[in-house]
Design an enzyme around this catalytic site. Sequence first.
Site, PDB file in Angstrom:
ATOM      1  N   GLY A   6      32.534  75.814  66.654  1.00  0.00           N
ATOM      2  CA  GLY A   6      33.802  75.374  66.508  1.00  0.00           C
ATOM      3  C   GLY A   6      34.412  75.345  67.495  1.00  0.00           C
ATOM      4  O   GLY A   6      35.210  76.079  68.137  1.00  0.00           O
ATOM      5  N   ASP A  60      35.501  72.749  75.626  1.00  0.00           N
ATOM      6  CA  ASP A  60      36.328  73.197  75.451  1.00  0.00           C
ATOM      7  C   ASP A  60      37.354  74.032  76.170  1.00  0.00           C
ATOM      8  O   ASP A  60      38.120  75.093  75.450  1.00  0.00           O
ATOM      9  CB  ASP A  60      36.282  74.037  73.802  1.00  0.00           C
ATOM     10  CG  ASP A  60      35.268  72.691  72.842  1.00  0.00           C
ATOM     11  OD1 ASP A  60      36.326  71.897  72.278  1.00  0.00           O
ATOM     12  OD2 ASP A  60      34.821  73.731  71.688  1.00  0.00           O
TER      13      ASP A  60
END
Length: 327
Positions: free
Chosen positions: A48, A257
């Site tokens: 995520g 990320d």
Amino acid sequence: MRIAVAGSIATDHLTSFPGRFTEHLLADRLDTVSLSFLVDDLEVRRGGVAANISFGLALLGFTPVLVGAAGTDFADYDAWLREHGVDTQSVQVSPARHTARFMCTTDADQNQIAVFYAGAMAEAADIALSAVAARTGGLDLVVVAPDEPAAMLRHTAESRELGIPRAADPSQQLARIDSDEARRLVDGAWLLFTNAYEAALLQERTGWTERQVLDRVGSWITTEGSAGLTIKAADAPSVTVPAVPTDHVVDPTGGGDAVRAGYLAGLGRGLSPEHSAQLGCALATTVLETVGTQEYKLVPAEFTTRVADAYGAAAAEAIRSRVVGDP
């Protein structure tokens, strides 16, 4: 700097295909694609976007506040994040839905085919940033990362109302939002993150030129894979930072990320944008050499050497002294 990272919390199901996807796509049959790939392995990992960025920030000495929705299966993941320094008290746990799932297959050329099941993420729009700010004693930055679009729009609007600087990272959700929504997510952001493809898609969605986007944000950071990244601002020359080279790419998932985590950590510790980008690129390469997005470790001495080899002693010393620390 107290950073809240709002966005997706998910479980990654990662598989590898030993061939090449492009060899199985027929140019005259793209309107009726029906393919099945036999993969060699399956890795189930935590992921995520918001959780990945939060994990990276925690590894670099911050206590990021994770803002998102997870499911009934979140307990073990929650414990993992808390153990590594992430504040998960603002995660809303759904009583009925599973945590989101990211399912991705990577081929021999590092091309990827992926699908995403939202699950509990659909409830993220119920979370109020005002409550998060009240609980934590105030926020210095809100990262609005890919999430349920309604949640991204709410958190964007609330950050404006509360006067909290915002980093906009619409990335994967650009395909799901319309022109007005894209403009609302971007307009007024202190930082804007995209990859090179998303940069073009963002301009198509907003109807704005690059210059018009830059007039509406503080800085625009565009990642370009093995070419590194570019930082652009309306009132400053463009800065290009090359990637940290490696010949041991194991899994490309999560590299972007990590760039974001490193860049934010650098700025949060007073580094220049260029040194912050170098930190992000070095952290991204560390992630690329590991299967999964939160399985990597940061060994200060090795990391500092890696930065020095790529960017020189001055950059390495600045990053070591401000962020990474001593062994």
